[in-house]
Design an enzyme around this catalytic site. Structure first.
Site, PDB file in Angstrom:
ATOM      1  N   ASP A 143      38.694  57.579  32.560  1.00 15.53           N
ATOM      2  CA  ASP A 143      39.308  58.835  32.117  1.00 15.53           C
ATOM      3  C   ASP A 143      40.262  59.431  33.132  1.00 15.53           C
ATOM      4  O   ASP A 143      41.041  60.308  32.810  1.00 15.53           O
ATOM      5  CB  ASP A 143      38.203  59.897  31.953  1.00 15.53           C
TER       6      ASP A 143
HETATM    7  C1  GLC Z   1      36.130  63.999  34.354  1.00 15.59           C
HETATM    8  C2  GLC Z   1      35.120  63.059  34.940  1.00 15.59           C
HETATM    9  C3  GLC Z   1      34.996  61.833  34.169  1.00 15.59           C
HETATM   10  C4  GLC Z   1      34.715  62.237  32.774  1.00 15.59           C
HETATM   11  C5  GLC Z   1      35.818  63.167  32.263  1.00 15.59           C
HETATM   12  C6  GLC Z   1      35.599  63.598  30.864  1.00 15.59           C
HETATM   13  O1  GLC Z   1      37.373  63.403  34.357  1.00 15.59           O
HETATM   14  O2  GLC Z   1      35.453  62.718  36.243  1.00 15.59           O
HETATM   15  O3  GLC Z   1      33.981  61.020  34.705  1.00 15.59           O
HETATM   16  O4  GLC Z   1      34.697  61.097  32.008  1.00 15.59           O
HETATM   17  O5  GLC Z   1      35.856  64.284  33.059  1.00 15.59           O
HETATM   18  O6  GLC Z   1      34.736  64.659  30.776  1.00 15.59           O
HETATM   19  C1  GLC Z   2      32.302  59.243  32.175  1.00 21.80           C
HETATM   20  C2  GLC Z   2      32.652  59.336  30.716  1.00 21.80           C
HETATM   21  C3  GLC Z   2      33.081  57.989  30.177  1.00 21.80           C
HETATM   22  C4  GLC Z   2      34.136  57.375  31.045  1.00 21.80           C
HETATM   23  C5  GLC Z   2      33.674  57.315  32.491  1.00 21.80           C
HETATM   24  C6  GLC Z   2      34.735  56.809  33.417  1.00 21.80           C
HETATM   25  O1  GLC Z   2      31.114  58.548  32.324  1.00 21.80           O
HETATM   26  O2  GLC Z   2      31.598  59.843  29.960  1.00 21.80           O
HETATM   27  O3  GLC Z   2      33.564  58.125  28.862  1.00 21.80           O
HETATM   28  O4  GLC Z   2      34.415  56.103  30.553  1.00 21.80           O
HETATM   29  O5  GLC Z   2      33.308  58.601  32.922  1.00 21.80           O
HETATM   30  O6  GLC Z   2      35.779  57.704  33.571  1.00 21.80           O
END
Ligand code: GLC
Ligand code: GLC
Length: 824
Positions: A497
């Site tokens: 993300d």
């Molecule tokens: C932030 C977190 C990531 C998560 C995203 C969505 O970017 O670092 O891990 O997946 O938020 O909530």
């Molecule tokens: C968090 C989010 C997941 C994402 C991951 C890596 O665990 O829930 O959707 O893939 O972060 O960013």
């Protein structure tokens, strides 16, 4: 260097230990490094409970139907829960879970079990055993307190309960005080305190708190209970010894009941407290007398009174259900830590994740997020063998939020089952995960009919689309969004993300998930390319199962074609690249001074067998072991970014070694583990399992989070707090680790037409036993390794017959099949 085996878990662990036979984790002190929580309830009513009785409850949706309050950043931590105060004569009041009085206890133990927690504590020869669980069919959390007088004198004991209501919408409750402080209401009848905020207008639900014995008083206004500037550690009403029978009017509604018991020496008595949720039909909201109709609460309270065995019986039933469920897959290996993981805690955590997604934990406040599309699809992978029907329902719900273009909402709200874009949209990996989860369901159950289920696309509700159309739309979504190198466009971001290659944010008040995206962004993702190969091969498999060879061939060709693109454009010489930026610069390669190798493409390309025959995957995994692995697991990226780089996005906001910026982001470790098993490296695969699995950890003080569950991240070697875990419980690691260990290390892998038994184990293992239920038949599998290899089935005998290769054809439901596998 690959991670080394951690020292053996010791039974003398001062903070806690596993009780394997009871399937409980036993915590020996209330002063754990962080609150160590458990989850209660598996259907609609959910509670979190810590080892000091902190926590909260909600009904279905942690944001919209929050029942009790929790203060996430309270000082001390773990602020507020459902507390019971014990007032034994003139001595200082105490709590069985230590908080909130923190009166030193003579004995303390907390056992977190599967869906329940039991506290045993003592003070001044008064023993308390508190059993807490949720009765799913009653939508109620029950706290059964058994007090035993072990002194030589008679004791008169007052028990005072406390729960703090949340005004339903957790977000408003925390933020919109100018409104909420003039809304709060309670209604009390027959010693039952009901929380009725909003009931006078649009709500037809209420919450209630009741006891199994007659109460001598109550409070339902927090100020009255605590007193001015009062604290939960020493509420005024406890000091005054008189409940004020207060009724809330605005401000802060609570529920507190006061009960009294007299105990002769040796005598024991139980009281059950219930905190429940009830809904009325619109026409039934009010009684003839014009007061709230609380018939449900009264019925439950009456049941508590007349059925003293209710809690223990519910506990026994739940334990029996869990053991039946977990019996679907049980193993005995040479490593008790692995057995502990596979037989109990990993599937338990995976099921919690399936139900709660990423909504409510000590790190997820339950205020912001619905169920993530990609998260939920992955959560299905590790539980489909346990709860196939629930998975099927979830897959249909998820598919129903998909657009005809194949695009998916990033999240959906469990209460309404509709998609929302609250956390941005345009994550181009999202749709592909549906293909993997649908295929996992079909492989597990053999039920290809899921593919024919009608599920209209969200934007064309009248369409005749089937699940198979969704699978195709997902793949088309990727194959019709390719960039300059023929690799998939990344969109806002992919699985990571925080890799925001098309949205360059310079505004500190902007969310990375919603920052404006460059139109026609050309950034490409090698990670999505590898995921596409995996998904297209899974689709080909399903078409083969349907007897449609032409389509199977078409998807296999698409997969091969994409794999070719990765080999041409995604290879950096010793490992796979991560992405190309909008301007065409390679990312995650040796030319990058920071972020020169990322784990995702190494793991996924190995899983998808991209470049395996030419040795690329073996090289990539060797580089992973040399450049990313550390004793805590495999780090996401190395070196981590030392400064903010707007062109890469959120990943560079994190401190080096945290989260996506180079922590051991456990979620993707299993991808590498699976890749290693495909190459036959059983020793390295298991060394990675040992590095991340909670059951192998010995430095609990450094790790800090619960020793019985995976955490999303463990700080990497570049962080001052390396080895410290965060974001425990709710993480895709649970499902993926389960898949990696059960299907790839132990090698018991469902296929559409067979059950494969193809382990990849450490060479030192001599014998492994697995019991697996598959499509109604039970397989008692014995794996022998007389020649000390890791992989390669020499001979497989099922019910006396030598099988062809490493596959068993499904036996009829009810059958018990003895399987003997010899490696060599
Ligand atoms: C932030 C977190 C990531 C998560 C995203 C969505 O970017 O670092 O891990 O997946 O938020 O909530
Ligand atoms: C968090 C989010 C997941 C994402 C991951 C890596 O665990 O829930 O959707 O893939 O972060 O960013």
């Amino acid at each position: 260097m690959a991670a080394q085996s951690k020292s053996k878990r010791s039974q003398e662990q001062p903070l806690g230990r596993f009780d394997t036979a009871a399937r409980e984790y036993v915590i020996g002190t209330p002063e754990t490094p962080l609150p160590w929580i458990n989850y209660l309830g598996g259907r609609d009513f959910h509670s979190l409970i810590s080892n000091t009785c902190g926590g909260y409850s909600f009904y279905r949706d942690a944001k919209l139907r929050r029942i009790t309050r929790y203060r996430y950043d309270s000082v001390p931590l773990d602020g507020t829960g459902k507390y019971l105060y014990i007032v034994d004569g003139d001595a200082a009041p105490w709590n069985p879970g230590w908080r909130p009085t923190r009166t030193p206890l003579d004995a303390y133990e907390c056992r977190h079990g599967l869906g329940y927690s039991v506290f045993s504590s003592a003070k001044n020869a008064l023993h308390a055993k508190l059993t807490v669980l949720v009765a799913d069919d009653l939508d109620v959390e029950l706290q059964a307190l058994e007090l035993t007088n072990r002194s030589a004198a008679r004791k008169s004991v007052r028990i005072v309960s406390y729960v703090e209501w949340c005004q339903w919408n957790a977000e408003d409750d925390a933020a919109n005080l100018q409104r909420t402080l003039s809304l709060g209401e309670t209604y009390v009848e027959d010693g039952i305190v009901c929380h009725t905020t909003g009931y006078r207008e649009r709500r037809s639900h209420y919450a209630y708190h009741a006891a199994s014995v007659a109460v001598v008083g109550f409070d339902s206004d927090r100020d009255a209970f605590l007193g001015p500037y009062g604290e939960l550690g020493s509420p005024a009403s406890l000091r005054a010894r008189t409940p004020s029978n207060s009724i809330a009017s605005g401000w802060w509604p609570i529920a507190s009941l006061v009960c009294e018991v007299t105990l002769d020496p040796g005598q024991a008595q139980s009281i059950v407290f219930a905190t429940g949720y009830a809904e009325n039909a619109e026409a039934d909201k009010w009684t003839n007398a014009g007061v709230p109709n609380i018939a449900t609460a009264k019925r439950v309270a009456a049941e508590l009174r007349k059925d003293p065995d209710l809690v223990q019986r519910t506990l026994r039933e739940q334990q029996a259900r869990w053991s039946q469920l977990l019996d679907v897959f049980q193993t005995t290996t040479p490593e008790p830590e692995l057995d502990e993981l596979v037989n109990t805690w990993n599937p338990y955590q995976a099921i919690v994740n399936f139900h709660l997604a990423r909504s409510a934990s000590l790190f997820e406040t339950g205020r912001g997020r619905g169920i993530g599309f990609r998260d939920s699809n992955q959560d299905c992978l590790g539980v489909v063998h346990l709860i196939p029907e629930s998975v099927r329902e979830r897959l249909l719900d998820l598919a129903a939020t998909q657009q005809s273009s194949g695009a998916a909402y990033h999240q959906y709200q469990p209460l309404t089952k509709s998609g929302n874009d609250e956390i941005g949209s345009g994550f181009n990996d999202d749709p592909l995960w549906l293909v993997l989860s649908v295929c996992a369901y079909v492989r597990e159950t053999g039920k290809l009919d899921l593919l024919d289920e009608p599920v209209p696309f969200e934007d064309t509700p009248a369409s005749q689309a089937t699940m198979l159309d969704h699978v195709e739309a997902s793949l088309r979504y990727t194959s019709s969004r390719l960039g300059p190198h023929g690799l998939p466009l990344i969109g806002r971001a992919d699985w990571n993300d925080c890799l925001n290659l098309n949205a360059h944010s310079l505004d500190p008040d902007e969310s990375f998930q919603r920052a404006p995206m460059r139109t026609n962004g050309r950034a490409e993702s090698v990670m999505i390319a590898a995921l596409f190969v995996l998904a297209a091969r899974a689709a080909a498999d399903m078409y083969k199962g349907l007897g449609r060879a032409a389509e199977a061939g078409r998807y296999a060709a698409l997969a091969d074609d994409m794999a070719g693109k990765i080999e041409s454009w995604g290879w950096d010489g010793d490992w796979f690249l991560r992405a190309y930026t909008h301007d065409g610069a390679a990312l995650g390669g040796h030319r990058n001074d920071e972020g020169s190798i990322y784990v995702e493409p190494q793991g996924l390309c190995a899983m998808a067998r991209v470049g395996e025959p030419s040795g690329l995957t073996a090289r990539a995994l060797q580089s992973t072991a040399e450049r990313l692995a550390c004793s805590h697991g495999i780090q996401l990226v190395s070196p981590p970014y030392s400064r903010y780089r707007a062109e890469l996005g959120e990943i560079t906001t994190y401190l080096p070694g945290y989260k996506e910026n180079g922590a051991v982001f456990c979620h993707n470790n299993p991808w590498v583990i699976i890749g290693e098993t495909q190459l036959g490296n059983g020793d390295r695969a298991m060394s990675y399992v040992r590095a991340i699995a909670p059951t192998y950890q010995s430095d609990l003080a450094r790790r800090r989070t619960e020793p019985y569950v995976f955490a999303q991240m463990v700080a990497g070697t570049n962080a001052p707090r390396a080895g410290e875990a965060k974001n425990s419980w709710l993480t895709g690691t649970a499902s993926w680790s389960y898949v990696a260990v059960s299907q790839h290390v132990l090698g018991i892998r469902p296929e559409i037409g067979a059950l494969a038994v193809d382990p990849c184990i450490p060479r030192s293992w001599k014998r492994v036993l697995v019991r697996r239920t598959f499509r109604g038949a039970r397989y008692e599998i014995e794996i022998l390794n007389p020649r000390g290899v890791s992989k390669g089935v020499q001979r497989l005998v099922a019910d006396g017959a030598v099988a062809d290769g490493a596959r068993i054809l499904p036996a009829p439901p009810g059958a018990i099949v003895a399987v003997r596998v010899e490696l060599g």
